[in-house]
Scaffold this active site. Structure first.
Site, PDB file in Angstrom:
ATOM      1  N   SER A 260       0.731  -1.226  -0.206  1.00 29.47           N
ATOM      2  CA  SER A 260      -0.043   0.088  -0.164  1.00 29.47           C
ATOM      3  C   SER A 260       0.692   1.240   0.010  1.00 29.47           C
ATOM      4  O   SER A 260       2.186   1.221  -0.047  1.00 29.47           O
ATOM      5  CB  SER A 260      -0.931  -0.042   1.299  1.00 29.47           C
ATOM      6  OG  SER A 260      -0.291   0.267   2.472  1.00 29.47           O
ATOM      7  N   LYS A 261       0.141   2.456   0.061  1.00 34.06           N
ATOM      8  CA  LYS A 261       1.098   3.636   0.052  1.00 34.06           C
ATOM      9  C   LYS A 261       2.004   3.853   1.067  1.00 34.06           C
ATOM     10  O   LYS A 261       2.935   4.541   1.161  1.00 34.06           O
ATOM     11  CB  LYS A 261       0.164   4.767  -0.181  1.00 34.06           C
ATOM     12  CG  LYS A 261      -0.566   5.002  -1.441  1.00 34.06           C
ATOM     13  CD  LYS A 261      -1.460   6.280  -1.378  1.00 34.06           C
ATOM     14  CE  LYS A 261      -1.876   6.432  -2.961  1.00 34.06           C
ATOM     15  NZ  LYS A 261      -2.813   7.643  -2.992  1.00 34.06           N
ATOM     16  N   ARG A 262       1.556   3.373   2.302  1.00 33.87           N
ATOM     17  CA  ARG A 262       2.405   3.587   3.425  1.00 33.87           C
ATOM     18  C   ARG A 262       3.822   2.590   3.107  1.00 33.87           C
ATOM     19  O   ARG A 262       4.800   2.694   4.032  1.00 33.87           O
ATOM     20  CB  ARG A 262       1.713   2.946   4.814  1.00 33.87           C
ATOM     21  CG  ARG A 262       1.539   1.333   4.859  1.00 33.87           C
ATOM     22  CD  ARG A 262       0.744   1.260   6.227  1.00 33.87           C
ATOM     23  NE  ARG A 262       0.134  -0.038   6.064  1.00 33.87           N
ATOM     24  CZ  ARG A 262       0.883  -1.344   6.576  1.00 33.87           C
ATOM     25  NH1 ARG A 262       2.104  -0.841   7.336  1.00 33.87           N
ATOM     26  NH2 ARG A 262       0.390  -2.523   6.707  1.00 33.87           N
ATOM     27  N   HIS A 263       3.614   1.462   2.415  1.00 32.27           N
ATOM     28  CA  HIS A 263       5.078   0.768   1.942  1.00 32.27           C
ATOM     29  C   HIS A 263       5.745   1.463   0.888  1.00 32.27           C
ATOM     30  O   HIS A 263       6.841   1.060   0.738  1.00 32.27           O
ATOM     31  CB  HIS A 263       4.548  -0.675   1.594  1.00 32.27           C
ATOM     32  CG  HIS A 263       3.912  -1.394   2.599  1.00 32.27           C
ATOM     33  ND1 HIS A 263       2.693  -1.728   2.565  1.00 32.27           N
ATOM     34  CD2 HIS A 263       4.208  -1.865   3.868  1.00 32.27           C
ATOM     35  CE1 HIS A 263       2.107  -2.542   3.651  1.00 32.27           C
ATOM     36  NE2 HIS A 263       3.278  -2.470   4.291  1.00 32.27           N
ATOM     37  N   GLY A 264       5.138   2.639   0.176  1.00 29.01           N
ATOM     38  CA  GLY A 264       5.836   3.201  -0.679  1.00 29.01           C
ATOM     39  C   GLY A 264       5.255   2.629  -2.416  1.00 29.01           C
ATOM     40  O   GLY A 264       5.869   2.753  -3.191  1.00 29.01           O
TER      41      GLY A 264
END
Length: 487
Positions: A260-264
């Protein structure tokens, strides 16, 4: 088409050149996972001397945008993954898709289904209440034309086989078998006559001559349904061979959760524009996400083409590690041509340093690259590291740098200023010899001179080597900056 009791297996096309395709939906940016799928398709085609094609699956008219299409092409071109031919746009082929549906309808491989949404909802609720899987069991499957209600809307459904099993020999996942009783009679034409994804994909792959379908493993279930269409059309007109499937695992975050976005999980454009990464680094990193060649970490494009085989892709999900990507990017920055780096850094530098004029400063920026890129992990760090070269006097200083300029330090800078004013040649080596000699004469460590000197020259506490800084700034600018801080 195979009879209902036959066991059917997907094999490879018997002859012909390898043709792969990447087929994104333009409903958003080019996701990093999509970029890896494109890369694997590109590599497989290149390795086998084949063709790599692009198809834009823009049938979702409400969500497909021109901006997203341009972003996809832009990201692919940045990575060097543009198609070998002009891209195909799926929506423009809707009439062809519908024509194929009517061929199967006329030949008895598909049927008109008049079940209403209300009837379907009621049957779905009943299945849930009885805790059993919901399968379409339409009374219209074997209805003749004389039974069709006149003027009523209908969809066209495939007659999926009900007995036997279907096996796919997947190049990544291995042999996968599904009981045909689990396949539903899926819709291929909606009530408004427009084709569904499940039909359009098969028709486009056939018409484009695609031999190998390499895509995410979230499409495995789709493959079994799409084989029903392929087999039906092969029975009708021949020349519809099964493609070779290779379903690659999805990418997870470093914590093992779905990316997801929190992982990049950003768009490819963000890796380029916001993070300042080089395409060679992203290419190399994506290549190693789920595929490898021994212990090799740094793999060139040419080596990747030579070594890549879809059968070597791991079955399990890969973990995205942003730190590893940045480390890899640092390697490619250090290996990059200085003039190329300067050209990439210049627009970023202009945004953060008003004193930078590309028309006048490119030579100096290029000259500085060998010492700047040693410490940088991305283009943003290169731009930040180059700010001191073009900053206007009086030089802005960070708090820690200002704290170094004590009265004693300013007195030392005054002596440095006098000594350097008489320096001839102004080379890194000569400046280093002069300053070291001063430190010996004053009986102090070199750091007692270098730290306040760095603060006065750059406004920072970190920078390239102080003698490189002096050489890059030149004699006049260096003396002026030291003079601003000297007692």
């Amino acid at each position: 088409m195979a009879s209902a009791t036959d066991t059917i297996s997907a094999g490879s096309p018997t002859t012909g050149k390898v043709v792969t395709r990447f087929a994104p939906s333009p409903t958003g940016f080019l996701h990093i996972g999509g970029a890896r799928t494109a890369l694997f398709n590109w590599l497989y085609a290149r390795h086998h001397g084949g063709t790599y094609l692009l198809r834009i699956e823009d049938t979702d008219r409400a969500r497909s945008t021109d901006a997203a299409i341009e972003a996809i092409f832009d990201g692919l071109n940045w990575l060097g993954l543009g198609g070998d031919e002009e891209p195909v746009f799926q929506f423009a082929r809707s009439e062809r898709h519908a024509a194929v549906a009517h061929q199967m309808l006329d030949a008895g491989h598909a049927y008109r289904c008049y079940l209403t949404q209300e009837e379907l909802a009621a049957r779905r609720e009943q299945a849930q209440a009885e805790r059993r899987p919901f399968r379409i069991d339409s009374e219209w499957r074997d209805a003749g034309a004389d039974q069709w209600p006149e003027g009523q809307p209908y969809v066209v459904r495939m007659k999926s086989p009900r007995d036997g099993e279907t096996t796919i020999d997947d190049k990544v996942q291995g042999s996968i078998t599904v009981q045909n009783s689990e396949l539903d009679d899926f819709v291929i034409l909606r009530s408004d006559g427009t084709p569904t994804y499940m039909l359009a994909v098969v028709v486009d792959d056939h018409d484009m001559g695609v031999t190998h379908v390499i895509r995410g493993d979230d499409h495995i279930n789709n493959a079994f349904r799409q084989l029903v269409v392929i087999r039906a059309m092969d029975a009708i007109e021949g020349g519809w061979p099964d493609p070779v499937y290779g379903h690659i695992p999805l990418i997870h975050g470093a914590d093992g959760a779905k990316l997801s976005k929190r992982h990049g999980a950003l768009g490819v454009d963000a890796y380029r524009d916001e993070m300042g990464l080089l395409p060679e680094a992203v290419f190399n990193y994506l290549l190693r996400l789920g595929w490898g060649h021994g212990d090799e970490e740094i793999i060139s494009r040419e080596q990747a083409v030579e070594w890549f085989d879809i059968g070597d892709v791991n079955k399990g999900a890969s973990r995205f590690d942003i730190k590893k990507l940045l480390n890899l990017n640092g390697h490619y920055i250090r290996e990059a041509d200085d003039a190329l780096l300067a050209a990439l850094v210049a627009p970023k530098l202009a945004k953060i340093e008003p004193g930078f004029d590309a028309a006048l400063g490119m030579d100096l920026l290029t000259q500085a690259m060998p010492v700047l890129k040693v410490r940088a992990a991305d283009l943003n760090e290169l731009a930040t590291g180059a700010v001191f070269l073009f900053a206007r006097r009086p030089l802005p200083m960070v708090e820690k740098a200002a704290a170094l300029l004590t009265d004693d330090a300013r007195a030392i800078l005054g002596k440095v200023l006098s000594r350097l004013a008489g320096e001839n040649g102004w080379t890194t080596e000569g400046l280093e010899a002069t300053v070291k000699q001063m430190a010996e004469e004053l009986g102090i460590g070199l750091g007692k001179i270098a730290q306040p000197l760095r603060a006065s020259l750059t406004g920072q506490t970190t920078s390239p080597g102080i003698f490189d800084v002096l050489a890059l700034l030149g004699k006049d600018e260096s003396l002026a900056r030291i003079g601003d801080s000297a007692a």
